[in-house]
Design a protein around this motif. Structure first.
Motif, PDB file in Angstrom:
ATOM      1  N   TYR A 254       0.830  -1.208   0.000  1.00 34.50           N
ATOM      2  CA  TYR A 254       0.000   0.000   0.000  1.00 34.50           C
ATOM      3  C   TYR A 254       0.865   1.259   0.000  1.00 34.50           C
ATOM      4  N   GLN A 255       1.877   1.291   0.850  1.00 28.02           N
ATOM      5  CA  GLN A 255       2.729   2.475   0.948  1.00 28.02           C
ATOM      6  C   GLN A 255       3.417   2.783  -0.371  1.00 28.02           C
ATOM      7  N   VAL A 256       3.947   1.766  -1.018  1.00 30.94           N
ATOM      8  CA  VAL A 256       4.683   2.015  -2.254  1.00 30.94           C
ATOM      9  C   VAL A 256       3.738   2.445  -3.372  1.00 30.94           C
ATOM     10  N   SER A 257       2.479   2.025  -3.314  1.00 29.16           N
ATOM     11  CA  SER A 257       1.514   2.430  -4.347  1.00 29.16           C
ATOM     12  C   SER A 257       1.093   3.886  -4.202  1.00 29.16           C
ATOM     13  N   GLN A 258       1.316   4.487  -3.028  1.00 27.28           N
ATOM     14  CA  GLN A 258       0.908   5.873  -2.790  1.00 27.28           C
ATOM     15  C   GLN A 258       1.948   6.884  -3.259  1.00 27.28           C
ATOM     16  N   ILE A 259       3.133   6.419  -3.598  1.00 29.24           N
ATOM     17  CA  ILE A 259       4.193   7.327  -4.037  1.00 29.24           C
ATOM     18  C   ILE A 259       4.055   7.576  -5.535  1.00 29.24           C
ATOM     19  N   LYS A 260       3.928   8.813  -5.926  1.00 29.62           N
ATOM     20  CA  LYS A 260       3.797   9.180  -7.337  1.00 29.62           C
ATOM     21  C   LYS A 260       5.179   9.244  -7.976  1.00 29.62           C
ATOM     22  N   ARG A 261       5.334   8.537  -9.075  1.00 27.56           N
ATOM     23  CA  ARG A 261       6.624   8.482  -9.758  1.00 27.56           C
ATOM     24  C   ARG A 261       6.459   8.919 -11.207  1.00 27.56           C
ATOM     25  N   LYS A 262       7.532   9.424 -11.754  1.00 27.31           N
ATOM     26  CA  LYS A 262       7.481   9.995 -13.100  1.00 27.31           C
ATOM     27  C   LYS A 262       7.397   8.919 -14.176  1.00 27.31           C
ATOM     28  N   ASN A 263       8.169   7.857 -14.033  1.00 31.20           N
ATOM     29  CA  ASN A 263       8.320   6.885 -15.113  1.00 31.20           C
ATOM     30  C   ASN A 263       7.771   5.502 -14.800  1.00 31.20           C
ATOM     31  N   ILE A 264       7.082   5.390 -13.682  1.00 30.35           N
ATOM     32  CA  ILE A 264       6.551   4.079 -13.305  1.00 30.35           C
ATOM     33  C   ILE A 264       5.254   4.275 -12.532  1.00 30.35           C
ATOM     34  N   HIS A 265       4.254   3.468 -12.869  1.00 32.85           N
ATOM     35  CA  HIS A 265       2.963   3.549 -12.174  1.00 32.85           C
ATOM     36  C   HIS A 265       2.730   2.244 -11.424  1.00 32.85           C
ATOM     37  N   ILE A 266       2.572   2.327 -10.116  1.00 29.60           N
ATOM     38  CA  ILE A 266       2.392   1.147  -9.265  1.00 29.60           C
ATOM     39  C   ILE A 266       0.918   1.002  -8.899  1.00 29.60           C
ATOM     40  N   PHE A 267       0.369  -0.170  -9.138  1.00 25.99           N
ATOM     41  CA  PHE A 267      -1.041  -0.432  -8.853  1.00 25.99           C
ATOM     42  C   PHE A 267      -1.230  -0.847  -7.391  1.00 25.99           C
ATOM     43  N   GLN A 268      -2.366  -0.469  -6.839  1.00 26.15           N
ATOM     44  CA  GLN A 268      -2.702  -0.940  -5.500  1.00 26.15           C
ATOM     45  C   GLN A 268      -2.935  -2.443  -5.537  1.00 26.15           C
ATOM     46  N   LYS A 277       3.501  -0.564 -13.962  1.00 27.74           N
ATOM     47  CA  LYS A 277       3.585  -0.329 -15.406  1.00 27.74           C
ATOM     48  C   LYS A 277       4.680   0.697 -15.676  1.00 27.74           C
ATOM     49  N   LEU A 278       5.516   0.429 -16.662  1.00 27.68           N
ATOM     50  CA  LEU A 278       6.610   1.331 -17.011  1.00 27.68           C
ATOM     51  C   LEU A 278       6.137   2.314 -18.081  1.00 27.68           C
ATOM     52  N   LEU A 279       6.464   3.587 -17.893  1.00 22.88           N
ATOM     53  CA  LEU A 279       5.936   4.654 -18.738  1.00 22.88           C
ATOM     54  C   LEU A 279       7.052   5.339 -19.526  1.00 22.88           C
ATOM     55  N   ASN A 280       6.884   5.396 -20.829  1.00 17.32           N
ATOM     56  CA  ASN A 280       7.731   6.241 -21.693  1.00 17.32           C
ATOM     57  C   ASN A 280       9.219   6.036 -21.459  1.00 17.32           C
ATOM     58  N   LEU A 281       9.633   4.780 -21.362  1.00 19.36           N
ATOM     59  CA  LEU A 281      11.041   4.494 -21.107  1.00 19.36           C
ATOM     60  C   LEU A 281      11.668   3.798 -22.313  1.00 19.36           C
ATOM     61  N   ASN A 282      12.891   4.211 -22.656  1.00 13.85           N
ATOM     62  CA  ASN A 282      13.651   3.584 -23.726  1.00 13.85           C
ATOM     63  C   ASN A 282      14.808   2.788 -23.117  1.00 13.85           C
ATOM     64  N   ASN A 283      15.409   1.930 -23.925  1.00 10.19           N
ATOM     65  CA  ASN A 283      16.575   1.148 -23.506  1.00 10.19           C
ATOM     66  C   ASN A 283      16.294   0.374 -22.213  1.00 10.19           C
ATOM     67  N   LEU A 284      15.144  -0.301 -22.184  1.00 14.75           N
ATOM     68  CA  LEU A 284      14.738  -0.985 -20.964  1.00 14.75           C
ATOM     69  C   LEU A 284      15.713  -2.088 -20.556  1.00 14.75           C
ATOM     70  N   ASP A 285      16.264  -2.808 -21.525  1.00 11.74           N
ATOM     71  CA  ASP A 285      17.192  -3.885 -21.171  1.00 11.74           C
ATOM     72  C   ASP A 285      18.381  -3.346 -20.389  1.00 11.74           C
ATOM     73  N   ALA A 286      18.889  -2.202 -20.824  1.00  8.86           N
ATOM     74  CA  ALA A 286      20.036  -1.602 -20.128  1.00  8.86           C
ATOM     75  C   ALA A 286      19.635  -1.134 -18.735  1.00  8.86           C
ATOM     76  N   ILE A 287      18.408  -0.564 -18.623  1.00  7.60           N
ATOM     77  CA  ILE A 287      17.922  -0.102 -17.320  1.00  7.60           C
ATOM     78  C   ILE A 287      17.743  -1.293 -16.377  1.00  7.60           C
ATOM     79  N   PHE A 288      17.187  -2.386 -16.879  1.00  3.60           N
ATOM     80  CA  PHE A 288      16.982  -3.568 -16.041  1.00  3.60           C
ATOM     81  C   PHE A 288      18.314  -4.098 -15.516  1.00  3.60           C
ATOM     82  N   ARG A 289      19.306  -4.163 -16.378  1.00  2.00           N
ATOM     83  CA  ARG A 289      20.615  -4.662 -15.936  1.00  2.00           C
ATOM     84  C   ARG A 289      21.204  -3.763 -14.849  1.00  2.00           C
ATOM     85  N   LEU A 290      21.057  -2.455 -15.048  1.00  6.31           N
ATOM     86  CA  LEU A 290      21.608  -1.505 -14.084  1.00  6.31           C
ATOM     87  C   LEU A 290      20.907  -1.610 -12.736  1.00  6.31           C
ATOM     88  N   THR A 291      19.577  -1.655 -12.774  1.00  7.90           N
ATOM     89  CA  THR A 291      18.807  -1.707 -11.528  1.00  7.90           C
ATOM     90  C   THR A 291      19.057  -3.014 -10.777  1.00  7.90           C
TER      91      THR A 291
END
Length: 331
Positions: A254-268, A277-291
């Protein structure tokens, strides 16, 4: 890599078990590997399940080798009388594989979405029930992967009105032992599937069960190991221990769903996992590896209608802090 990579896509269990459960396996011996649990031990577990679930007749409880075993057996048996399968569009992908393998005619319908969460679309479901007489309805509550629960106040009138349909409710993520679902047990066209894997975090024991009217041939009388029976017994006697852990996971979801983020939407979510859901992001494979490298966790990656999603299983604060680190890369 900064830490060992931890897969969070299976949402099993990252908490310590109750001491009584752990002690069962302290005395595990080589001889235990070649022994079934006794018939009486298995009957005692069925009776205890009956009491904790508040089921009137213990023969409404069918035990099996995990919830998936019960699901496949139920779908196989029901195929003799029901040829159409109705289910939500965004649900566990294995449902489709199992249903296709059994040659069901599959009819999917979309869930509602509003206020940052999904809902069962009971009006569309009702239309499907009218359109496909004598069908099997397969619903998950909470749903995997969206985390939304079925509103049984709205579903029960459909169960009563469309009594020629069978409603198979996969509730492995639900707090079945809260005794808030007993109204469903009276209907002969309802089968509820539960498990020791999700709520109790015991996937390795392969202990599942169903509540409803299934053939007596499905009643498992061989194959369970006596230590598994004892572990399940002690888990049932310490439900509050496991409920506390579940509440901790739900609180974080619940807590994490209440935080508004620019590039990711978290469902309750009403489950011990959450979907984003990931929003308007490019180079996802590179982002996934980094994260993954910097957080030490790996969620499940899902693509639906070319929209990317990620899904996290939850756990204690140490796990949630790793998830926070992962999510921070999307801000």
């Amino acid at each position: 890599m900064s830490s060992q990579l931890l897969s969070l896509d299976r949402n099993e269990y990252f908490f310590s078990h109750h001491p009584q459960v752990k002690n069962v396996f302290c005395s595990f011996t080589e001889g235990d590997l070649s022994k079934y649990a006794s018939y009486q031990d298995q009957q005692n577990l069925r009776q205890l399940l009956c009491e904790k679930l508040q089921v009137d007749n213990k023969y409404q409880i069918t035990m099996g080798h995990g919830a998936e075993d019960i699901l496949v057996k139920s779908l196989s048996w029901l195929k003799n009388s029901y040829h159409s399968l109705i289910l939500e569009d965004f649900s566990w992908t294995n449902y489709l594989h199992i249903a296709e393998g059994l040659n069901y005619q599959i009819h999917k319908f979309q869930s509602n979405y509003s206020n940052d969460r999904y809902y069962l679309n009971d009006e569309i479901l009702k239309n499907q029930l009218k359109k496909f007489p004598k069908s099997l309805v397969l619903l998950t509550s909470p749903n995997n992967p969206t985390g939304h629960s079925v509103d049984f106040v709205k579903l029960i009138p459909l169960i009563e009105e469309f009594s020629e349909h069978i409603f198979l409710l996969d509730m492995v993520y639900a707090p079945l032992f809260s005794n808030s679902f007993s109204d469903l047990y009276q209907y002969k066209n309802v089968i509820i599937i539960g498990s020791f894997s999700k709520f109790f975090g015991m996937p390795g024991l392969r202990m599942g069960f169903a509540i409803g009217h299934l053939p007596s041939a499905f009643h498992l009388n061989l194959g369970m190991q006596k230590n598994s029976i004892m572990a399940c017994k002690y888990a049932l006697e310490n439900i509050s221990w496991y409920q506390k852990n579940r509440d901790e996971m739900l609180s974080y979801a619940y807590q994490v769903s209440q935080i508004k983020r620019k590039n990711i939407h978290i469902f309750q979510s009403e489950a011990p996992f959450f979907l984003a859901k990931l929003l308007n992001l490019n180079n996802l494979d590179a982002i996934f590896r980094l994260t993954e490298e910097h957080s030490g966790v790996k969620p499940k990656y899902i693509s639906k209608q070319d929209i990317p999603y990620i899904r996290f299983g939850l756990g204690p604060s140490s796990i949630c802090s790793k998830i926070d680190t992962y999510l921070s890369f999307f801000d």
